[in-house]
Write an enzyme that holds these catalytic residues in place. Structure first.
Site, mmCIF file in Angstrom:
data_model
loop_
_atom_site.group_PDB
_atom_site.id
_atom_site.type_symbol
_atom_site.label_atom_id
_atom_site.label_comp_id
_atom_site.label_asym_id
_atom_site.label_seq_id
_atom_site.Cartn_x
_atom_site.Cartn_y
_atom_site.Cartn_z
ATOM 1 N N LEU A 132 32.796 11.246 -34.230
ATOM 2 C CA LEU A 132 33.939 10.432 -34.665
ATOM 3 C C LEU A 132 34.346 10.664 -36.122
ATOM 4 O O LEU A 132 34.670 9.717 -36.845
ATOM 5 C CB LEU A 132 33.637 8.938 -34.444
ATOM 6 N N GLY A 191 39.775 9.522 -32.192
ATOM 7 C CA GLY A 191 39.200 8.193 -32.402
ATOM 8 C C GLY A 191 39.226 7.733 -33.859
ATOM 9 O O GLY A 191 38.925 8.496 -34.771
ATOM 10 N N GLY A 240 38.132 14.304 -16.934
ATOM 11 C CA GLY A 240 36.838 14.972 -16.826
ATOM 12 C C GLY A 240 37.013 16.340 -16.193
ATOM 13 O O GLY A 240 37.068 16.463 -14.978
ATOM 14 N N GLY A 241 37.177 17.359 -17.017
ATOM 15 C CA GLY A 241 37.214 18.725 -16.521
ATOM 16 C C GLY A 241 38.514 19.167 -15.895
ATOM 17 O O GLY A 241 38.554 20.170 -15.186
ATOM 18 N N CYS A 267 31.469 6.513 -26.660
ATOM 19 C CA CYS A 267 31.187 7.745 -27.402
ATOM 20 C C CYS A 267 29.682 7.952 -27.467
ATOM 21 O O CYS A 267 28.955 7.094 -27.974
ATOM 22 C CB CYS A 267 31.748 7.676 -28.819
ATOM 23 N N SER A 310 41.668 11.714 -26.046
ATOM 24 C CA SER A 310 41.244 11.540 -27.431
ATOM 25 C C SER A 310 40.214 12.595 -27.838
ATOM 26 O O SER A 310 39.323 12.942 -27.072
ATOM 27 C CB SER A 310 40.644 10.142 -27.593
#
Lengths: 255, 303
Positions: free
Chosen positions: B73, B46, B243-244, B130, B21
């Site tokens: 957002l 989102g 993550g990465g 978030c 997202s």
């Protein structure tokens, strides 16, 4: 043309002023439509400091040869690395991105205002305007004579007026103080440069009720409208500089 | 022929690669670059109950091997989504997953309730992590009781797949994964961005208008991998790792650490076709290791 990811070859890289380079790239495309004001995202490989691509305006483009030129001013690790690119090197670019300048109508008087390396998109724009039968007036502002970029190519396209802040070349002062603005009037002003300069030009355009488009440069991650980082505050809310711009009519900006 | 499909507690993906997202828009932004329908799933930007303008510019700072963002957002609200975007994304032959956000529990419930009427949306990702909004977001995902309440409330109105996106900005992420499982979540995704900051030493000013923002990119990968490994040992529901992830090897590392599927995020900003290249790369990995099914990789860490 459809946006694409492409490996292109560096044909030539020359330093036209201290720390300012022109890279000619062979796109390998023939007759692909790339419009003035659009930009490319260049991948800078091999450094943890240059994680993201770097956006550059299309400085010049010849659809028949597919050669696309970028004006690169060394300002950080990305542009520094790119300035060292040599003939035959391969670069990975995503292009063409963004919207484009609105071309003038027949017979209109056109002023192209650039500040420093903000002149980047104006050469190709000027060439396209000239091709359509209009001789544009360039008004290019620089800090001092040493930072004035070579203007030969611009002179082939239209009239060129120069200002420097210290008066060491052309007229002294800012572009908005140049005599061409009091002598001539224009139907369309196109502008790209540092934001304070563009705001001053926008104020002049509003004062004289002149149509004006500016090309903005905002920090961006993607360049194609998904990261939502490069927003600019407009009358329609936050818009992406990369997809709704980089060219905006000043009447839509909250300046 | 390698079977790349995965089954996340009933949510079947044709392969384990989902786009994260906030890094994939609503899909159509990528149509020029890839066939979006090749993906296992796409998680859309989102959505909130009401339109949001997001945070002021600058919202992005490049950092060593990564970037900070504080978008906040920005979106046009669930109403706009239903009328304008849903008909477009429904055309894709992939799992379309909606990332759901709110300022309060009622907002989350409202959005989830409205999405229940959209037949093409088989799953939502509940974003309680978030870091860039003042209310809601991470405020829910970093306090155990709040996390429990919002997951419970959404579970009550949403009977299809519920994925809960966890925040890494906690002392022990497994506690939150366990809460999600206890409250009936079907899967957990982790990690959201790590709260970070960047300063311009010359001007002494923060490089983000909001001062702090969320760190993503390869800089966070070791942290994400560790958390995926811990969480996969703490819960029985499937774990979706992110993550990465920049390439197929990164993706496979997350699967080995215990993820059943992975999300590609920031990498799509740099290489808009990377998600499909990762699918191909995972297939190649399976062939090189004589695996007939990608599910054989999940949790295969050799200790």
């Amino acid at each position: 043309m459809t946006r694409q990811i492409r490996d292109v070859k560096v044909l030539n890289n020359r330093e036209i002023s201290k720390g300012v380079f022109i890279l000619d790239l062979s796109t390998g495309l023939v007759d692909a439509a790339i419009e003035p004001g659009q930009f490319v995202q260049v991948k800078i490989e091999g450094s943890r400091e240059t994680f993201l691509r770097r956006p550059f305006s299309v400085h010049d483009y010849d659809a028949s040869t597919g050669i696309l030129s970028l004006l690169v001013q060394v300002a950080g690790p990305g542009s520094l690395k790119l300035s060292g690119a040599g003939k035959g090197d391969s670069l990975n670019i995503v292009f063409p991105l963004g919207n484009s300048f609105t071309l003038p109508l027949n017979g209109e008087r056109v002023l192209l205002v650039g500040g420093g390396c903000g002149v980047a998109p104006l050469l190709y724009l000027g060439k396209r305007i000239r091709k359509a039968g209009i001789e544009p007036q360039f008004l290019l502002g620089f800090r001092e004579s040493r930072s004035v970029l070579e203007t030969g190519e611009y002179e082939l396209v239209g009239k060129v007026s120069i200002t420097t802040e210290d008066g060491s070349m052309g007229e002294k002062g800012f572009v908005t103080q140049h005599s061409v603005l009091s002598v001539d009037s224009f139907d369309r002003i196109y502008c790209c440069g540092p934001e304070p300069m563009m705001k001053a030009v926008a104020a002049y355009a509003l004062r004289t009720d002149t149509w004006c488009e500016v090309s903005l440069e905002h920090l961006m991650a993607c360049g194609f409208g998904v990261c939502l980082c490069c927003v600019v505050d407009t009358t329609a809310g936050n818009l992406c500089t990369c997809t709704d711009g980089p060219v905006f009519n000043i009447k839509n900006l909250k300046w | 022929m390698v079977d790349l499909s995965v089954n996340l507690n009933g949510l079947v993906l044709k392969n384990p690669v989902i786009t994260a997202s906030g890094t994939f828009g609503y899909g159509s932004e990528f149509d020029d670059f890839i066939d979006v329908s090749r993906l296992g799933g796409i998680i859309l930007k989102g959505i909130t109950a009401e339109p949001r303008e997001g945070n002021p510019y600058p919202r992005m700072a490049e950092t060593a091997s990564g970037m900070l963002n504080s978008v906040g957002l920005q979106n046009k609200g669930i109403g706009h989504f239903i009328s304008e975007i849903y008909p477009v994304v429904s055309e894709y032959d992939t799992q379309v997953i909606l990332n759901v956000n709110g300022n309060n529990i009622d907002d989350y419930v409202k959005v989830a309730g409205l999405v229940s009427g959209l037949g093409k949306i088989n799953a939502i990702e509940l974003n309680i992590s978030c870091p860039n909004v003042k209310m809601g977001g991470m405020a829910f995902g970093t306090v155990r009781q709040s996390a429990r309440e919002v997951i419970r409330a959404v579970r009550n109105v949403w009977n299809r797949h519920l994925m809960v996106k966890l925040s890494p900005n906690v002392t022990n992420i497994t506690e939150f994964a366990v809460i999600a499982e206890e409250e009936g979540a079907d899967s957990v995704s982790l990690i959201n961005t790590l709260l970070g900051m960047a300063v311009d030493s010359e001007s002494r000013r923060p490089r983000l208008a909001t001062v702090t923002g969320g760190l993503s990119g390869p800089a966070v990968k070791p942290v994400a991998l560790r958390m995926v490994w811990q969480v996969s040992r703490a819960v029985k529901i499937p774990v979706v790792g992110l993550g990465g992830i920049m390439n197929a090897a990164d993706a496979v590392e997350f699967l080995i650490a215990g993820a059943s599927a992975i999300q590609v995020g920031t990498a799509s900003f740099i290489d808009p076709d990377i998600s499909v290249r990762i699918i191909d790369g995972i297939g190649d990995y399976c062939r090189r290791h004589s695996l007939s099914r990608v599910t054989q990789i999940t949790g295969s860490l050799e200790l």
